[in-house]
Design a protein around this motif. Structure first.
Motif, PDB file in Angstrom:
ATOM      1  N   ALA A 127       0.804  -1.350   0.024  1.00 60.48           N
ATOM      2  CA  ALA A 127      -0.087  -0.024  -0.042  1.00 60.48           C
ATOM      3  C   ALA A 127       0.997   1.070   0.210  1.00 60.48           C
ATOM      4  CB  ALA A 127      -0.948   0.044   1.266  1.00 60.48           C
ATOM      5  N   TYR A 128       1.881   1.272   0.725  1.00 61.25           N
ATOM      6  CA  TYR A 128       2.940   2.344   0.873  1.00 61.25           C
ATOM      7  C   TYR A 128       3.470   2.513  -0.437  1.00 61.25           C
ATOM      8  CZ  TYR A 128       6.697   5.151   2.669  1.00 61.25           C
ATOM      9  OH  TYR A 128       7.546   6.364   3.011  1.00 61.25           O
ATOM     10  N   MET A 129       3.867   1.921  -1.108  1.00 67.21           N
ATOM     11  CA  MET A 129       4.653   1.848  -2.359  1.00 67.21           C
ATOM     12  C   MET A 129       3.867   2.193  -3.642  1.00 67.21           C
ATOM     13  SD  MET A 129       7.713   1.330  -1.541  1.00 67.21           S
ATOM     14  CE  MET A 129       8.776   1.235  -3.091  1.00 67.21           C
ATOM     15  N   ALA A 130       2.272   2.082  -3.488  1.00 68.46           N
ATOM     16  CA  ALA A 130       1.371   2.523  -4.350  1.00 68.46           C
ATOM     17  C   ALA A 130       1.715   3.792  -4.715  1.00 68.46           C
ATOM     18  CB  ALA A 130       0.004   2.056  -4.003  1.00 68.46           C
ATOM     19  N   ASN A 131       2.062   4.670  -3.667  1.00 72.34           N
ATOM     20  CA  ASN A 131       2.386   6.079  -3.843  1.00 72.34           C
ATOM     21  C   ASN A 131       3.503   6.526  -4.508  1.00 72.34           C
ATOM     22  OD1 ASN A 131      -0.309   6.687  -2.135  1.00 72.34           O
ATOM     23  ND2 ASN A 131       1.128   6.162  -0.573  1.00 72.34           N
ATOM     24  N   TYR A 132       4.410   5.727  -5.011  1.00 73.46           N
ATOM     25  CA  TYR A 132       5.609   5.889  -5.513  1.00 73.46           C
ATOM     26  C   TYR A 132       5.339   5.647  -7.088  1.00 73.46           C
ATOM     27  CZ  TYR A 132       8.179   5.619  -1.179  1.00 73.46           C
ATOM     28  OH  TYR A 132       8.692   5.757   0.002  1.00 73.46           O
ATOM     29  N   ASP A 133       6.328   6.253  -7.833  1.00 70.04           N
ATOM     30  CA  ASP A 133       6.048   5.930  -9.361  1.00 70.04           C
ATOM     31  C   ASP A 133       6.767   4.535  -9.607  1.00 70.04           C
ATOM     32  OD1 ASP A 133       9.235   6.072 -10.425  1.00 70.04           O
ATOM     33  OD2 ASP A 133       8.937   7.701  -8.869  1.00 70.04           O
TER      34      ASP A 133
ATOM     35  N   ILE B  45      17.778  -0.338 -16.654  1.00 72.38           N
ATOM     36  CA  ILE B  45      17.715   0.634 -17.583  1.00 72.38           C
ATOM     37  C   ILE B  45      16.199   1.312 -17.822  1.00 72.38           C
ATOM     38  CG2 ILE B  45      17.750   0.828 -20.287  1.00 72.38           C
ATOM     39  CD1 ILE B  45      19.805  -1.323 -20.285  1.00 72.38           C
ATOM     40  N   GLY B  46      15.369   0.433 -17.599  1.00 77.41           N
ATOM     41  CA  GLY B  46      13.986   0.700 -17.550  1.00 77.41           C
ATOM     42  C   GLY B  46      13.658   1.600 -16.406  1.00 77.41           C
ATOM     43  N   ARG B  47      14.239   1.205 -15.209  1.00 74.66           N
ATOM     44  CA  ARG B  47      13.895   2.128 -13.838  1.00 74.66           C
ATOM     45  C   ARG B  47      14.714   3.442 -14.030  1.00 74.66           C
ATOM     46  NH1 ARG B  47      15.889  -0.182  -8.772  1.00 74.66           N
ATOM     47  NH2 ARG B  47      14.468   1.366  -8.056  1.00 74.66           N
ATOM     48  N   VAL B  48      15.587   3.633 -14.814  1.00 77.22           N
ATOM     49  CA  VAL B  48      16.277   4.965 -15.084  1.00 77.22           C
ATOM     50  C   VAL B  48      15.167   6.014 -15.935  1.00 77.22           C
ATOM     51  CG1 VAL B  48      18.165   6.367 -16.308  1.00 77.22           C
ATOM     52  CG2 VAL B  48      18.520   4.268 -14.849  1.00 77.22           C
ATOM     53  N   PHE B  49      14.635   5.486 -17.070  1.00 80.36           N
ATOM     54  CA  PHE B  49      13.731   6.258 -17.465  1.00 80.36           C
ATOM     55  C   PHE B  49      12.452   6.524 -17.031  1.00 80.36           C
ATOM     56  CE2 PHE B  49      16.868   4.935 -20.804  1.00 80.36           C
ATOM     57  CZ  PHE B  49      17.699   5.819 -21.172  1.00 80.36           C
ATOM     58  N   THR B  50      11.958   5.265 -16.472  1.00 79.89           N
ATOM     59  CA  THR B  50      10.743   5.542 -15.685  1.00 79.89           C
ATOM     60  C   THR B  50      10.899   6.618 -14.665  1.00 79.89           C
ATOM     61  OG1 THR B  50      10.323   3.280 -15.914  1.00 79.89           O
ATOM     62  CG2 THR B  50       9.098   4.611 -14.173  1.00 79.89           C
ATOM     63  N   PHE B  51      12.005   6.822 -13.895  1.00 76.90           N
ATOM     64  CA  PHE B  51      11.954   7.670 -12.826  1.00 76.90           C
ATOM     65  C   PHE B  51      12.311   9.128 -13.285  1.00 76.90           C
ATOM     66  CE2 PHE B  51      14.839  10.291  -9.865  1.00 76.90           C
ATOM     67  CZ  PHE B  51      13.985  10.273  -8.747  1.00 76.90           C
ATOM     68  N   THR B  52      13.101   9.363 -14.206  1.00 76.91           N
ATOM     69  CA  THR B  52      13.399  10.519 -14.819  1.00 76.91           C
ATOM     70  C   THR B  52      12.153  11.274 -15.382  1.00 76.91           C
ATOM     71  OG1 THR B  52      14.336   9.664 -16.801  1.00 76.91           O
ATOM     72  CG2 THR B  52      15.613  10.368 -15.042  1.00 76.91           C
ATOM     73  N   GLY B  53      11.374  10.290 -16.283  1.00 75.23           N
ATOM     74  CA  GLY B  53      10.186  10.746 -16.820  1.00 75.23           C
ATOM     75  C   GLY B  53       9.052  11.123 -15.825  1.00 75.23           C
ATOM     76  N   ALA B  54       9.187  10.424 -14.609  1.00 75.23           N
ATOM     77  CA  ALA B  54       7.965  10.425 -13.540  1.00 75.23           C
ATOM     78  C   ALA B  54       8.448  11.634 -12.748  1.00 75.23           C
ATOM     79  CB  ALA B  54       7.686   9.216 -12.898  1.00 75.23           C
ATOM     80  N   ARG B  55       9.732  11.950 -12.275  1.00 73.99           N
ATOM     81  CA  ARG B  55      10.010  12.821 -11.332  1.00 73.99           C
ATOM     82  C   ARG B  55      10.868  14.050 -11.485  1.00 73.99           C
ATOM     83  NH1 ARG B  55       7.596  11.876  -6.336  1.00 73.99           N
ATOM     84  NH2 ARG B  55       9.592  12.712  -5.423  1.00 73.99           N
ATOM     85  N   THR B  56      11.144  14.149 -12.760  1.00 70.36           N
ATOM     86  CA  THR B  56      11.985  15.068 -13.190  1.00 70.36           C
ATOM     87  C   THR B  56      11.773  15.495 -14.657  1.00 70.36           C
ATOM     88  OG1 THR B  56      13.961  14.141 -14.710  1.00 70.36           O
ATOM     89  CG2 THR B  56      14.046  13.959 -11.971  1.00 70.36           C
ATOM     90  N   GLN B  57      12.372  16.763 -14.989  1.00 70.64           N
ATOM     91  CA  GLN B  57      12.327  17.174 -16.341  1.00 70.64           C
ATOM     92  C   GLN B  57      13.463  17.039 -17.112  1.00 70.64           C
ATOM     93  OE1 GLN B  57       9.535  18.748 -17.648  1.00 70.64           O
ATOM     94  NE2 GLN B  57       8.691  18.293 -15.537  1.00 70.64           N
ATOM     95  N   ALA B  58      14.345  15.742 -16.704  1.00 69.91           N
ATOM     96  CA  ALA B  58      15.601  15.490 -17.250  1.00 69.91           C
ATOM     97  C   ALA B  58      15.276  15.080 -18.900  1.00 69.91           C
ATOM     98  CB  ALA B  58      16.551  14.506 -16.793  1.00 69.91           C
TER      99      ALA B  58
END
Length: 219
Positions: free
Chosen positions: A22-28, A149-162
């Protein structure tokens, strides 16, 4: 070899797993419950195959793997205290204070940034809590290879403007260094293969991105 059968504490593990889901459901998607499940599976595998299993508590391995991202500073909410969230949660579920303190200490020591900031402190933590080496290796293994590799692009797409180019730089700044930071023999073995996969990917990326430097031809 120490067993990972945590049957006497099955209820605690199930309760914690439910909370974490349930806690991680709030993360990307880069830090979701699937990440936790992979880290847990890797931690079990490493614990079972790495030397020194008799020195580790399998319940601590399981709980630390499940809870290692609870209180992650990237997602911490106002009013939350990362230094005690895990401990307080475990005690509220009936865990012994000694167990709760140990899991809290391991969760605080897992991160890459904490080791870069004070590597000697992390080395001392590993001596005190050998389970940390297992969970840390498991977490870092999920940051590299094809899933990494997938996680890098998922994080930057969800959390940054990189840009994608900035995402690629992350491989050089951090991910390609993780292999040398593994603490267990099996962790190093698994990291070597996953690092090779990233290097192959970066080679392909470089080949394809090179076309952006070709002089434009009028149509």
């Amino acid at each position: 070899m120490a067993s990972l059968d945590a049957s006497p504490n099955e209820g605690l593990v199930k309760t914690v797993a439910g909370y974490v889901e349930a806690y991680m459901a709030n993360y990307d998607g880069s830090h979701d419950f699937f990440h936790i499940q992979r880290v847990l599976g890797l931690a079990k595998h490493i614990h079972a195959h790495a030397t020194g299993a008799s020195e580790r508590d399998p319940l601590v391995v399981v709980l630390s793997a499940l809870l290692h991202d609870v209180g992650d500073k990237k997602y911490l909410q106002p009013g939350q205290d990362a230094s005690s969230m895990v401990k307080d949660l475990l005690i509220s579920y009936g865990a012994a204070e000694e167990l709760a303190n140990k899991v809290q200490a391991i969760c605080l020591g897992v991160s890459y940034s904490s080791e870069i900031k004070d590597p000697a402190h992390v080395q001392e933590l590993v001596k005190s809590f050998p389970e940390l080496a297992v969970v840390q290796d498991a977490d870092r293994l999920d940051a590299i290879g094809s899933i990494g590799i997938g996680r890098v692009f998922t994080f930057t797409g969800a959390r940054t403007q990189a840009s994608m180019a900035e995402s690629i730089q992350h491989f050089h700044d951090k991910l390609l260094k993780l292999q040398s930071m593994m603490k267990t023999d099996i962790g190093r073995q698994l990291a070597e293969e996953r690092t090779l996969r990233m290097k192959e990917f970066l080679k392909w990326w470089s080949e394809e991105a090179a076309f952006s430097g070709v002089d434009a031809v009028p149509l």
